[in-house]
Write an enzyme that holds these catalytic residues in place. Structure first.
Site, PDB file in Angstrom:
ATOM      1  N   LYS A  18       5.678  20.898  -2.552  1.00 50.23           N
ATOM      2  CA  LYS A  18       6.422  19.691  -2.795  1.00 50.23           C
ATOM      3  C   LYS A  18       6.143  19.175  -4.298  1.00 50.23           C
ATOM      4  CE  LYS A  18       5.227  15.317  -1.273  1.00 50.23           C
ATOM      5  NZ  LYS A  18       5.205  14.080  -0.269  1.00 50.23           N
ATOM      6  N   ARG A  74       4.927  11.317   7.367  1.00 56.89           N
ATOM      7  CA  ARG A  74       3.624  11.960   7.605  1.00 56.89           C
ATOM      8  C   ARG A  74       2.448  11.154   7.017  1.00 56.89           C
ATOM      9  NH1 ARG A  74       1.617  11.632   2.203  1.00 56.89           N
ATOM     10  NH2 ARG A  74       2.139  13.601   0.972  1.00 56.89           N
ATOM     11  N   GLN A 121       6.086   2.375   4.222  1.00 58.88           N
ATOM     12  CA  GLN A 121       5.072   2.758   4.907  1.00 58.88           C
ATOM     13  C   GLN A 121       4.549   1.680   6.043  1.00 58.88           C
ATOM     14  OE1 GLN A 121       3.461   5.339   4.683  1.00 58.88           O
ATOM     15  NE2 GLN A 121       4.731   6.175   3.205  1.00 58.88           N
ATOM     16  N   ASP A 166       4.024  -9.920   3.790  1.00 64.77           N
ATOM     17  CA  ASP A 166       4.481  -9.141   2.574  1.00 64.77           C
ATOM     18  C   ASP A 166       4.250 -10.571   1.413  1.00 64.77           C
ATOM     19  OD1 ASP A 166       6.295  -6.615   2.034  1.00 64.77           O
ATOM     20  OD2 ASP A 166       6.668  -8.265   0.579  1.00 64.77           O
ATOM     21  N   ASP A 182      -7.699   1.423  -2.642  1.00 66.74           N
ATOM     22  CA  ASP A 182      -8.460   0.198  -2.325  1.00 66.74           C
ATOM     23  C   ASP A 182      -7.996  -1.064  -3.151  1.00 66.74           C
ATOM     24  OD1 ASP A 182      -9.016   1.391  -4.886  1.00 66.74           O
ATOM     25  OD2 ASP A 182     -10.925   0.630  -5.047  1.00 66.74           O
TER      26      ASP A 182
HETATM   27  N1  NAD Z   1      -1.824   7.248   0.547  1.00 63.50           N
HETATM   28  C1  NAD Z   1      -0.469   8.107   0.797  1.00 63.50           C
HETATM   29  O1  NAD Z   1      -0.441   9.108   1.212  1.00 63.50           O
HETATM   30  C2  NAD Z   1       0.798   7.292   0.357  1.00 63.50           C
HETATM   31  C3  NAD Z   1       2.199   8.138   0.621  1.00 63.50           C
HETATM   32  C4  NAD Z   1       3.176   7.328   0.380  1.00 63.50           C
HETATM   33  C5  NAD Z   1       3.202   5.823  -0.412  1.00 63.50           C
HETATM   34  N2  NAD Z   1       1.809   5.504  -0.780  1.00 63.50           N
HETATM   35  C6  NAD Z   1       1.765   4.137  -1.223  1.00 63.50           C
HETATM   36  O2  NAD Z   1       2.239   3.085  -0.190  1.00 63.50           O
HETATM   37  C7  NAD Z   1       2.462   1.935  -0.916  1.00 63.50           C
HETATM   38  C8  NAD Z   1       3.665   1.500  -0.113  1.00 63.50           C
HETATM   39  O3  NAD Z   1       4.865   2.348  -0.254  1.00 63.50           O
HETATM   40  P1  NAD Z   1       6.088   2.340   0.200  1.00 63.50           P
HETATM   41  O4  NAD Z   1       7.047   3.253   0.022  1.00 63.50           O
HETATM   42  O5  NAD Z   1       5.988   1.490   1.716  1.00 63.50           O
HETATM   43  O6  NAD Z   1       6.914   0.823  -0.923  1.00 63.50           O
HETATM   44  P2  NAD Z   1       7.821  -0.028  -0.680  1.00 63.50           P
HETATM   45  O7  NAD Z   1       8.370  -0.147  -1.986  1.00 63.50           O
HETATM   46  O8  NAD Z   1       8.851   0.273   0.445  1.00 63.50           O
HETATM   47  O9  NAD Z   1       7.182  -1.338   0.297  1.00 63.50           O
HETATM   48  C9  NAD Z   1       6.089  -1.925  -0.650  1.00 63.50           C
HETATM   49  C10 NAD Z   1       6.322  -3.421   0.135  1.00 63.50           C
HETATM   50  O10 NAD Z   1       5.196  -4.166  -0.383  1.00 63.50           O
HETATM   51  C11 NAD Z   1       5.256  -5.266  -0.749  1.00 63.50           C
HETATM   52  N3  NAD Z   1       4.327  -6.117  -1.764  1.00 63.50           N
HETATM   53  C12 NAD Z   1       4.175  -5.923  -3.129  1.00 63.50           C
HETATM   54  N4  NAD Z   1       2.947  -6.423  -3.249  1.00 63.50           N
HETATM   55  C13 NAD Z   1       2.337  -6.865  -2.378  1.00 63.50           C
HETATM   56  C14 NAD Z   1       1.215  -7.458  -1.864  1.00 63.50           C
HETATM   57  N5  NAD Z   1       0.322  -7.944  -2.903  1.00 63.50           N
HETATM   58  N6  NAD Z   1       0.837  -8.057  -0.771  1.00 63.50           N
HETATM   59  C15 NAD Z   1       1.763  -7.600   0.121  1.00 63.50           C
HETATM   60  N7  NAD Z   1       2.608  -6.724   0.051  1.00 63.50           N
HETATM   61  C16 NAD Z   1       3.098  -6.427  -1.213  1.00 63.50           C
HETATM   62  C17 NAD Z   1       6.607  -5.486  -1.421  1.00 63.50           C
HETATM   63  O11 NAD Z   1       7.396  -6.446  -1.461  1.00 63.50           O
HETATM   64  C18 NAD Z   1       7.223  -4.177  -0.485  1.00 63.50           C
HETATM   65  O12 NAD Z   1       7.918  -4.828   0.572  1.00 63.50           O
HETATM   66  C19 NAD Z   1       2.752   2.391  -2.335  1.00 63.50           C
HETATM   67  O13 NAD Z   1       1.590   1.716  -3.364  1.00 63.50           O
HETATM   68  C20 NAD Z   1       2.804   3.941  -2.330  1.00 63.50           C
HETATM   69  O14 NAD Z   1       2.167   4.628  -3.448  1.00 63.50           O
HETATM   70  C21 NAD Z   1       0.873   5.994  -0.269  1.00 63.50           C
END
Ligand code: NAD
Length: 325
Positions: free
Chosen positions: A73, A116, A144, A165, A233
């Site tokens: 990927k 996933r 997510q 949120d 974290d």
């Molecule tokens: N660990 C993993 O495998 C993995 C995989 C994919 C994404 N991620 C991470 O997951 C996170 C979410 O990704 P996503 O695709 O859902 O993004 P997204 O942009 O679709 O959603 C993020 C949401 O968080 C909200 N937000 C921002 N600051 C906030 C806070 N302090 N408290 C609560 N809500 C808040 C935003 O308004 C938004 O609705 C990102 O940090 C991304 O990097 C991790």
């Protein structure tokens, strides 16, 4: 020699294949059992960082012999994209034939990445959460927030969701959509504390930060609860993490890699990785009072467990475009 072809699957094609979440969780279970027993190949992900800051483009190769899955990927996350009306996560996945090495398919990887990651939370929860977990707190109601709930709903008797949120319009829309889609009682809450207190499972899915904002304080996560840290974290006060009996991850080598890059500076020692939990090398939850937690980082084996299933279903359904190699 006959001309070789690959199947190209656009983002719409991958969505149209509509692989059920239950199958994705099952595929990840096999992948992590294989990993736990030392039968997968997954070198650490190299990355480049155009534009600096927290931007990345990562190469994520993996080989899972038991699933006849091999490929890579190539995924990017650009933090300022929203200002241009573009998605944060974009990328492509190449699936290879394990017998010949030939590329079989090139597919958009956004849907796989979203699904996933939710599946990895649910699989971790199977070993770390109480079986009767029915109240879920979601902090960060984006992609997510949706896929994590969808996956948890497959394995747990979820009845109530408390959604927080930073943008209240987003948590309200999320609560409406999730109530309707899953026939559950989802409500938007006004503070992070309301989402965490009283929940059996907590998912934090806001932005990933090197310097955590430390919002979740000691005493908020209930006895017997489980938390999945999709955003690393970032949300947690180190003292709240010290209350955790079993702190897990999906891959220790990768966690150490992120630690070296400045993330995860004040976390508890790792009790087990997900491969060890699935293969039974380490016990999961052992009583109803333990607080448990996983920080899954997202691994190439997650993607590669799912990609062949999408490819096979696309072939069966006649989805995608054939291109000459
Ligand atoms: N660990 C993993 O495998 C993995 C995989 C994919 C994404 N991620 C991470 O997951 C996170 C979410 O990704 P996503 O695709 O859902 O993004 P997204 O942009 O679709 O959603 C993020 C949401 O968080 C909200 N937000 C921002 N600051 C906030 C806070 N302090 N408290 C609560 N809500 C808040 C935003 O308004 C938004 O609705 C990102 O940090 C991304 O990097 C991790």
């Amino acid at each position: 020699m006959a001309e070789q072809e690959i199947l190209y699957l656009s983002q719409k094609d991958v969505v149209a294949v509509d692989l059920p979440m239950s199958e994705i969780i099952r595929a990840l279970e096999t992948a992590f059992r294989e990993k736990g027993e030392g039968r997968t190949e997954m070198p650490p992900k190299p990355g480049i960082h155009p534009g600096g800051g927290d931007n990345f483009i990562h190469a994520m190769p993996a080989y899972i012999p038991a699933l006849k899955a091999a490929g890579i990927k190539w995924v990017s996350g650009f933090t300022e994209n929203f200002k241009r009306g573009l998605p944060y996560i974009t990328g492509l996945l190449i699936l290879n034939d394990v017998e010949t090495g030939l590329p079989l398919a090139v597919m958009d990887c956004v849907w796989i990445t979203a699904m996933r990651t939710g599946a990895a939370t649910a699989l971790s929860a199977r070993f770390l959460a109480r079986e009767d977990s029915s109240t879920v707190g979601i902090l960060g109601c984006g992609v997510q927030g949706r896929t994590n709930l969808e996956a948890l709903k497959v394995l747990f008797p979820v009845k109530k969701v408390k959604a927080y949120d930073i943008d209240p319009a987003i948590s309200e829309a999320y609560a409406d959509r999730m109530s309707e889609r899953f026939d559950i009682e989802a409500t938007a809450v006004q503070t992070p504390q309301e989402a965490v207190k009283g929940s059996d499972i907590v998912v934090t899915a806001g932005p990933i930060l090197k310097k955590p904002h430390r919002t979740i304080l000691p005493g908020w996560l209930e006895e017997g609860a489980f938390a999945s840290l999709v955003d690393f974290d970032s949300y947690w006060h180190p003292d709240a993490m010290k209350e955790i009996a079993k702190f897990c991850t999906d891959d220790v080598a990768q966690l150490l890699h992120y630690k070296g890059a400045g993330y995860f500076q004040d976390i508890p020692p790792v009790y087990a990785d997900l491969g060890e939990l699935v293969s039974g090398v380490k016990a999961g939850r052992e009583n109803a009072r333990e607080r448990t937690m996983t920080a899954n980082l997202g691994l190439a084996i997650d993607d590669m467990a799912v990609a062949p299933k999408i490819y096979e279903r696309a072939l069966e359904m006649g989805i995608g475009v054939r291109l000459s190699l």
